[in-house]
Motif scaffolding. Sequence first.
Motif, PDB file in Angstrom:
ATOM      1  N   GLY A 244     -82.517  21.005  73.557  1.00 26.58           N
ATOM      2  CA  GLY A 244     -81.825  19.919  74.241  1.00 26.58           C
ATOM      3  C   GLY A 244     -82.583  19.425  75.459  1.00 26.58           C
TER       4      GLY A 244
ATOM      5  N   ALA B 169     -75.825  20.712  73.838  1.00 29.35           N
ATOM      6  CA  ALA B 169     -75.487  19.309  74.038  1.00 29.35           C
ATOM      7  C   ALA B 169     -75.602  18.910  75.506  1.00 29.35           C
ATOM      8  CB  ALA B 169     -74.071  19.039  73.527  1.00 29.35           C
TER       9      ALA B 169
ATOM     10  N   PRO C 288     -74.615  12.956  72.848  1.00 28.74           N
ATOM     11  CA  PRO C 288     -74.629  13.912  71.735  1.00 28.74           C
ATOM     12  C   PRO C 288     -73.226  14.179  71.200  1.00 28.74           C
ATOM     13  CG  PRO C 288     -74.818  15.080  73.797  1.00 28.74           C
ATOM     14  CD  PRO C 288     -74.867  13.611  74.145  1.00 28.74           C
TER      15      PRO C 288
ATOM     16  N   SER D  33     -79.134  17.923  77.451  1.00 25.60           N
ATOM     17  CA  SER D  33     -79.719  16.581  77.503  1.00 25.60           C
ATOM     18  C   SER D  33     -79.156  15.746  78.650  1.00 25.60           C
ATOM     19  CB  SER D  33     -79.477  15.859  76.171  1.00 25.60           C
ATOM     20  OG  SER D  33     -78.083  15.671  75.938  1.00 25.60           O
TER      21      SER D  33
END
Length: 252
Positions: free
Chosen positions: A101, A149, A80, A152
């Motif tokens: 996310g 971010a 990301p 993930s």
Amino acid sequence: MSGSILQLVGISKTYCSASGATVQALEDLNMTVKEKEFVTVIGPTGCGKTTLLNIIAGLDSQDSGEVFLADGLKAGTNMPCVFQHYTLFPWRTLLRNVVFGLEMRGAPRVEKRAAACELLSKVGLTGFENAYPHELSGGMRQRAAIAQALASQPRMLLMDEPFGAVDDMTRKDLQRMIVELWQETRITILFVTHNIDEAIAVGDRVVILSGRPGSVLQEIAVPYERPRDRMSREFLDLFVQIRQSLSSTMDR
């Protein structure tokens, strides 16, 4: 690619400006980033730093050259990008933004809330789970964007001048936070900045780009332990070295 997560070979990019003029942003750029490394990229305004990051992120394509990623690494999924301007969903609370996310990596439903709360805690936002982005300061919104971010579980995080829109004190707090998160997770970070002090404070290595069209002018290792004393002789000497390199490329 042995030991590397990213390799750029001969990257060049030309585009047309709004006035119709042809602008060459990058020319024959070569760079390698190692697994778990924290690399900062700095260069004069307009040297193609953001263009480079967009190419790596898969948001743009190069005219020539190759982008090689380590096995299992794919732009847009486990790589990301955190931008200077906040990319949170304004209609979602911070908790729901971070949950997004987690949804992207297919986390089990029962785990999402607890995992999102833990990430918000790591970025110093406990107690703001139900707040909306417009209710928060710029620094708090950027903390939430970083949590989103990290949700993930990326192998590599791209950051495009992420702290450029906040005041100096908040910026230093965010710098400390991202270094601590990197030390904890050991994900690879490629961090674009226009601030020499910031590049030295957070990075393992500073990559200096030339003026447009951008190419790698110099790479400087930062061997000092973190947190770094910005008033130390070593820090100031490195600051002057990088500033002189940037001045030389601007004078060409």
